[in-house]
Design a protein around this motif. Structure first.
Motif, PDB file in Angstrom:
ATOM      1  N   LEU A   3       0.830  -1.212   0.000  1.00 29.69           N
ATOM      2  CA  LEU A   3       0.000   0.000   0.000  1.00 29.69           C
ATOM      3  C   LEU A   3       0.864   1.261   0.000  1.00 29.69           C
ATOM      4  O   LEU A   3       0.524   2.259  -0.653  1.00 29.69           O
ATOM      5  CB  LEU A   3      -0.929  -0.003   1.205  1.00 29.69           C
ATOM      6  CG  LEU A   3      -2.010  -1.092   1.218  1.00 29.69           C
ATOM      7  CD1 LEU A   3      -2.789  -1.046   2.524  1.00 29.69           C
ATOM      8  CD2 LEU A   3      -2.949  -0.935   0.025  1.00 29.69           C
ATOM      9  N   LYS A   4       1.978   1.211   0.702  1.00 29.45           N
ATOM     10  CA  LYS A   4       2.866   2.371   0.761  1.00 29.45           C
ATOM     11  C   LYS A   4       3.415   2.716  -0.621  1.00 29.45           C
ATOM     12  O   LYS A   4       3.377   3.878  -1.054  1.00 29.45           O
ATOM     13  CB  LYS A   4       4.015   2.108   1.731  1.00 29.45           C
ATOM     14  CG  LYS A   4       4.991   3.276   1.843  1.00 29.45           C
ATOM     15  CD  LYS A   4       6.129   2.947   2.804  1.00 29.45           C
ATOM     16  CE  LYS A   4       7.141   4.101   2.863  1.00 29.45           C
ATOM     17  NZ  LYS A   4       8.278   3.786   3.777  1.00 29.45           N
ATOM     18  N   VAL A   5       3.909   1.707  -1.337  1.00 34.33           N
ATOM     19  CA  VAL A   5       4.501   1.993  -2.647  1.00 34.33           C
ATOM     20  C   VAL A   5       3.427   2.317  -3.682  1.00 34.33           C
ATOM     21  O   VAL A   5       3.638   3.148  -4.566  1.00 34.33           O
ATOM     22  CB  VAL A   5       5.405   0.826  -3.126  1.00 34.33           C
ATOM     23  CG1 VAL A   5       4.583  -0.385  -3.565  1.00 34.33           C
ATOM     24  CG2 VAL A   5       6.315   1.281  -4.261  1.00 34.33           C
ATOM     25  N   ALA A   6       2.239   1.688  -3.556  1.00 30.83           N
ATOM     26  CA  ALA A   6       1.157   1.998  -4.487  1.00 30.83           C
ATOM     27  C   ALA A   6       0.719   3.448  -4.325  1.00 30.83           C
ATOM     28  O   ALA A   6       0.478   4.161  -5.321  1.00 30.83           O
ATOM     29  CB  ALA A   6      -0.019   1.054  -4.250  1.00 30.83           C
ATOM     30  N   CYS A   7       0.615   3.909  -3.087  1.00 35.05           N
ATOM     31  CA  CYS A   7       0.254   5.312  -2.843  1.00 35.05           C
ATOM     32  C   CYS A   7       1.351   6.261  -3.316  1.00 35.05           C
ATOM     33  O   CYS A   7       1.069   7.351  -3.816  1.00 35.05           O
ATOM     34  CB  CYS A   7      -0.015   5.532  -1.350  1.00 35.05           C
ATOM     35  SG  CYS A   7      -1.644   4.979  -0.817  1.00 35.05           S
ATOM     36  N   GLN A   8       2.610   5.832  -3.170  1.00 34.64           N
ATOM     37  CA  GLN A   8       3.718   6.666  -3.626  1.00 34.64           C
ATOM     38  C   GLN A   8       3.664   6.856  -5.137  1.00 34.64           C
ATOM     39  O   GLN A   8       4.008   7.917  -5.657  1.00 34.64           O
ATOM     40  CB  GLN A   8       5.049   6.049  -3.209  1.00 34.64           C
ATOM     41  CG  GLN A   8       6.245   6.970  -3.420  1.00 34.64           C
ATOM     42  CD  GLN A   8       7.533   6.376  -2.896  1.00 34.64           C
ATOM     43  OE1 GLN A   8       7.561   5.256  -2.374  1.00 34.64           O
ATOM     44  NE2 GLN A   8       8.626   7.117  -3.021  1.00 34.64           N
ATOM     45  N   CYS A   9       3.216   5.836  -5.856  1.00 34.75           N
ATOM     46  CA  CYS A   9       3.055   5.951  -7.307  1.00 34.75           C
ATOM     47  C   CYS A   9       2.015   6.999  -7.677  1.00 34.75           C
ATOM     48  O   CYS A   9       2.117   7.656  -8.714  1.00 34.75           O
ATOM     49  CB  CYS A   9       2.643   4.604  -7.910  1.00 34.75           C
ATOM     50  SG  CYS A   9       3.922   3.331  -7.894  1.00 34.75           S
ATOM     51  N   LEU A  10       1.011   7.161  -6.828  1.00 31.51           N
ATOM     52  CA  LEU A  10      -0.098   8.077  -7.111  1.00 31.51           C
ATOM     53  C   LEU A  10       0.126   9.474  -6.547  1.00 31.51           C
ATOM     54  O   LEU A  10      -0.711  10.370  -6.741  1.00 31.51           O
ATOM     55  CB  LEU A  10      -1.403   7.515  -6.541  1.00 31.51           C
ATOM     56  CG  LEU A  10      -1.873   6.163  -7.071  1.00 31.51           C
ATOM     57  CD1 LEU A  10      -3.178   5.757  -6.397  1.00 31.51           C
ATOM     58  CD2 LEU A  10      -2.048   6.205  -8.590  1.00 31.51           C
ATOM     59  N   GLY A  11       1.233   9.679  -5.853  1.00 31.60           N
ATOM     60  CA  GLY A  11       1.488  10.959  -5.206  1.00 31.60           C
ATOM     61  C   GLY A  11       1.973  12.036  -6.168  1.00 31.60           C
ATOM     62  O   GLY A  11       1.902  11.894  -7.392  1.00 31.60           O
ATOM     63  N   GLU A  12       2.455  13.132  -5.610  1.00 35.71           N
ATOM     64  CA  GLU A  12       2.997  14.221  -6.418  1.00 35.71           C
ATOM     65  C   GLU A  12       4.161  13.718  -7.265  1.00 35.71           C
ATOM     66  O   GLU A  12       4.961  12.891  -6.810  1.00 35.71           O
ATOM     67  CB  GLU A  12       3.466  15.365  -5.519  1.00 35.71           C
ATOM     68  CG  GLU A  12       2.368  16.007  -4.684  1.00 35.71           C
ATOM     69  CD  GLU A  12       1.320  16.680  -5.553  1.00 35.71           C
ATOM     70  OE1 GLU A  12       1.703  17.248  -6.601  1.00 35.71           O
ATOM     71  OE2 GLU A  12       0.134  16.645  -5.195  1.00 35.71           O
TER      72      GLU A  12
END
Length: 340
Positions: free
Chosen positions: A297-306
């Motif tokens: 979840l951490k890396v998936a969210c990082q992909c969607l971040g700024e």
């Protein structure tokens, strides 16, 4: 044009392609963009028993086989760059350095009259998009298998990003990811949408919001799109499912980020990943453990971040491998406890 170490490419006759597609009948069309149409059909290919020389000259005896292919037709519009794009893609795919097990391979081409056609392999059962839209499509995929799928896609995309020309796919989505006969994942038709139009209904959910502002595709645009696909695999639904679209016009991505941030991720996880079974050992393989899930979840969210904070694809691969190792390690311990 084709210099250095090249692969064997078949030169198909236009008449054979027209016969295979019933003169490019719409029923064979599986994808389109502003200047591109893609057809799925069967063709006879002559396969060389001995690889070509660096000049691309065929040697050895030829054998004939019937193959299923994706036929990508470039439309050369007045004032467009269709012809240039066709030859760029042909040259790019011809070099062995671009070949990768998680990227669909170019088989051959046709350049006759006003037709510019590239013929790709289509050795797949279906696209990931088809599986996600099917009621039972993802039900048999365990957490381990889903992580392997994510890693295969990530490795293919990283290969594009780190190739000599540092290629941007520009159209990463579940519909351009094919699942082979053994469920291996392959990225299809890169280069099909260098200038994204997203005219297909729902396809805007994969678009990097910063691309929509700047109009310029970057490698981090692919990373965003890949992040959407990660959550699709996690949720077992396409990002443009009505379930998400009724809550947010941008589909799954903003909903997934919100659920991760407020700790309500159970709202969107695929129920098949957490349902109980009669056998504890099978359940432990299907269900993601907390360490593995949190890393994912951490890396998936990082992909969607700024954009400035997004990881490179190599960093994404590293994190997914850690998530997989966490899960496999716990499964192994569970296995030992179960039998001993």
């Amino acid at each position: 044009m084709l210099q250095g170490e090249t692969m064997v490419l078949s030169r198909f006759q236009l008449s054979d392609i027209e016969l295979a597609t019933n003169n490019f009948d719409a029923t064979y069309c599986i994808g389109l963009d502003t200047d591109i149409k893609v057809y799925k059909a069967g063709l006879d290919d002559f396969v060389n028993s001995i690889s070509s020389s660096t000049e691309g000259m065929n040697k050895g005896e030829l054998s004939k086989k019937h193959i299923t292919v994706a036929i990508k037709c470039t439309i050369n519009r007045k004032g467009g760059r269709g012809k240039q794009a066709f030859f760029e893609e042909l040259e790019m795919h011809s070099h062995t350095s671009y070949k990768h097990p998680n990227i669909v391979s170019l088989i051959g081409f046709c350049y006759e009259v006003d037709k510019m056609i590239l013929v790709y392999e289509h050795a797949s059962k279906s696209s990931l998009d088809d599986y996600l839209k099917s009621v039972d499509g993802m039900k048999n995929y365990t957490w381990t298998q889903r992580l392997h799928m994510c890693l295969e896609i990530a490795r293919g995309l990283n290969h594009l990003h780190t190739s000599p020309q540092r290629i941007i796919h520009g159209d990463i989505k579940s519909a351009t990811i094919l699942l082979g006969m053994n469920h291996e994942a392959k990225i299809a038709y890169y280069g099909i949408s260098k200038h994204r139009t997203n005219q297909e209904v729902g396809m805007e959910v994969y678009a990097d919001p910063e691309y929509e502002t700047t109009g310029k595709l970057e490698r981090h645009s692919d990373v965003y799109s890949f992040g959407v696909v990660l959550f699709e695999i996690f949720c077992g639904r396409v990002a443009y499912s009505p379930v998400y679209m009724k809550d947010n016009e941008k589909g799954l991505a903003p909903i997934a980020r919100m659920c991760v941030n407020d700790g309500s991720i159970e709202r969107i996880i695929d129920p098949k990943l957490i349902e109980e079974t009669d056998d504890d050992i099978l359940t432990s393989n299907r269900r993601p453990n907390n360490d593995s899930l949190n890393r994912f979840l951490k890396v998936a969210c990082q992909c969607l971040g700024e954009a400035a904070n997004r990881a490179t694809m190599q960093m994404v691969i590293n994190e997914l491998e850690i998530a997989l190792n966490f899960h496999v390690s716990q499964y192994f311990l569970h296995f030992l406890d179960y039998f001993f």
